[in-house]
Design an enzyme around this catalytic site. Structure first.
Site, PDB file in Angstrom:
ATOM      1  N   THR A 147      -0.773   5.597   3.235  1.00  0.00           N
ATOM      2  CA  THR A 147      -2.326   4.782   3.494  1.00  0.00           C
ATOM      3  C   THR A 147      -1.586   3.897   4.268  1.00  0.00           C
ATOM      4  O   THR A 147      -0.283   2.899   4.239  1.00  0.00           O
ATOM      5  CB  THR A 147      -2.204   4.485   2.220  1.00  0.00           C
ATOM      6  N   ARG A 169      -7.762   6.317  -5.574  1.00  0.00           N
ATOM      7  CA  ARG A 169      -7.269   7.757  -5.458  1.00  0.00           C
ATOM      8  C   ARG A 169      -7.885   7.660  -6.424  1.00  0.00           C
ATOM      9  O   ARG A 169      -8.185   9.404  -7.355  1.00  0.00           O
ATOM     10  CB  ARG A 169      -6.265   7.783  -4.968  1.00  0.00           C
ATOM     11  N   ILE A 186       1.088  -1.186  -0.203  1.00  0.00           N
ATOM     12  CA  ILE A 186       0.252   0.023  -0.623  1.00  0.00           C
ATOM     13  C   ILE A 186       0.737   1.217   0.057  1.00  0.00           C
ATOM     14  O   ILE A 186       2.595   1.819  -0.034  1.00  0.00           O
ATOM     15  CB  ILE A 186      -1.513   0.604   1.301  1.00  0.00           C
ATOM     16  N   ASP A 187       0.016   1.936  -0.162  1.00  0.00           N
ATOM     17  CA  ASP A 187       1.550   3.241  -0.406  1.00  0.00           C
ATOM     18  C   ASP A 187       2.502   3.820   1.080  1.00  0.00           C
ATOM     19  O   ASP A 187       1.461   3.907   2.330  1.00  0.00           O
ATOM     20  CB  ASP A 187       0.709   4.475  -1.322  1.00  0.00           C
ATOM     21  N   LYS A 188       2.594   4.489   1.040  1.00  0.00           N
ATOM     22  CA  LYS A 188       3.250   5.489   1.669  1.00  0.00           C
ATOM     23  C   LYS A 188       2.374   6.228   3.176  1.00  0.00           C
ATOM     24  O   LYS A 188       2.148   5.738   4.092  1.00  0.00           O
ATOM     25  CB  LYS A 188       4.665   6.209   1.258  1.00  0.00           C
TER      26      LYS A 188
END
Length: 420
Positions: free
Chosen positions: A232, A334, A228-230
């Site tokens: 998130t 997103r 998952i993104d930084k």
């Protein structure tokens, strides 16, 4: 890109053994004489390749020369040293056939869309170094690809990064002999990358767990099945054995993993749109290579993405939404929320860090700006995770609390709606 094959493009090994190759290969001067495949230096995008007749003649000539020889050669056909062979193994090889419907497009722009993990600068550098061949010959960055072209890419493989084990606390929700579930905090990068060589989840995993599997996900991503993104927060499953890594990865590939996210977005949804499914192609934006966007259905690049969403709470200016992913594309939620006209709150990359609902003056402006400070990241949390245990076959379901910054953000919007 796939690993280097047992057969090597003959132009690629010119630099390895010039003396041996001089008998078999075209000299550099002869290659330069192929004017339409090596465009003249120009200040604009126009070059000799714009003349399709000249290009076809040159390409036909090159193909005729190849008809009497094998197009690929085995390394053992030449007196290559061990060092030479080792250097060959340091390259990734990719073959791209240009779509019959492709319009004329500069090769650097064309390759940026086809190889998302390469920057345009690196592609241009690779073109100058001869790492990209069109129909067997090197070209310049302003060469325009045409329908039917075959592009071969030989780029150095990323060097394996040595992971530094770091004693970083982990929020472990569950653990057994085969896997563990980690609740990642916002702000933590999942695995090392450019400008992020330490302080990542992988650095922490390398400290707390030894010999995590890396069979096919890379030596710099031990145990990782997904990411998952930084900025998130939320749940991630980590494989502790080769069997678990393979089994769990297949579940992700088959879309049988259940993933639920909670997010706060700008705006409210009409009653008939409070629940739905977004199906689209997603790919990098042509205007900004850092971000992704929804592509036309007939796009020749990108990946299919499916997101199911449901509004949990309407707060007039913002909405609390639940998303279930059927696919797991980069920035999928997103991108899909922005596509619907509802960027995630405080998402700077996708335009959610501005006031998009309500007036931009007075107390309301101050209130929103304070909310941005409370949650200076996209308001996105990977809340639940469900999958089949790779050994027992038992269905496992995990849930996590929304982190404090998002909880506080939601309470403030609820209070604002209630008291004004």
């Amino acid at each position: 890109m796939s690993g280097t094959s047992n057969y090597v493009k003959k132009e690629e090994i010119n630099h390895l053994n010039d003396e041996e190759m001089s008998k078999k290969d075209t000299s550099q001067e002869e290659v330069k004489d192929s004017a339409n495949l090596l465009p003249n230096n120009t200040t604009g995008e126009e070059n000799n390749a714009s003349d399709p007749t000249a290009v076809n003649k040159t390409q036909s000539s090159a193909k005729e020369e190849e008809e009497t020889e094998d197009y690929y050669y085995r390394p053992e056909d030449f007196n290559l040293t061990e060092k030479d062979l080792q250097s060959l193994n340091e390259f990734d090889e990719l073959r791209i056939e240009v779509d019959p419907k492709q319009t004329a497009l500069r090769i650097d722009k064309f390759l940026v869309d086809r190889i998302p993990n390469l920057s345009r600068n690196r592609i241009q550098s690779g073109l100058k170094d001869g790492h990209f061949l069109v129909n067997g010959l090197p070209v310049k960055p302003n060469y325009k690809v045409a329908a039917g072209d075959v592009v071969m890419v030989f780029m150095p493989k990323p060097r394996a990064q040595e992971i530094e084990p770091q004693n970083i606390p982990l929020d472990i929700v569950y653990e057994d002999e085969d896997l563990l579930i980690v609740n990642k905090k916002p702000g933590m990068v999942v695995h090392p990358g450019f400008n992020n060589t330490s302080g990542t989840l992988v650095n922490a995993l390398s400290y707390h767990f030894k010999d995590l599997p890396t069979s096919f996900n890379g030596s710099d991503k031990p145990g990782l099945v997904h990411r998952i993104d930084k900025d998130t927060s939320g749940l991630l499953v980590i494989a502790k054995t080769e069997h678990s890594l393979t089994h769990l990865s297949k579940q992700f590939y088959d879309h049988t993993i259940e993933r639920t996210y909670n997010l706060l977005v700008w705006g409210t949804f009409p009653d008939e749109e409070k629940e739905g499914t977004i199906r689209s192609m997603i790919g990098r934006s042509a205007q900004d290579r850092r971000v992704y966007t929804v592509l036309p259905d007939d796009a020749t690049y990108g990946k299919h993405a499916i997101t199911h969403y449901k509004v949990l709470k309407d707060m007039r200016y913002v909405s609390l939404v639940e998303c279930k992913l059927e696919t797991g594309r980069t920035h999928q939620i997103r991108v899909h929320m922005r596509y619907l006209g509802h960027p995630l709150f405080s998402d700077a990359m996708y335009g959610g860090d501005k006031i998009l609902k309500g007036v931009s003056t007075g107390k309301y402006k101050t209130f929103v700006e304070n909310n941005f400070k409370i949650c200076p990241r996209q308001a996105l949390h990977a809340k639940s995770l469900g999958f089949e245990h790779p050994v027992t076959g038992k269905w496992m379901q995990f849930n996590s609390e929304i982190p404090q910054d998002m909880q506080r953000l939601i309470r403030r919007w609820e209070d604002f709606l209630r008291y004004g």
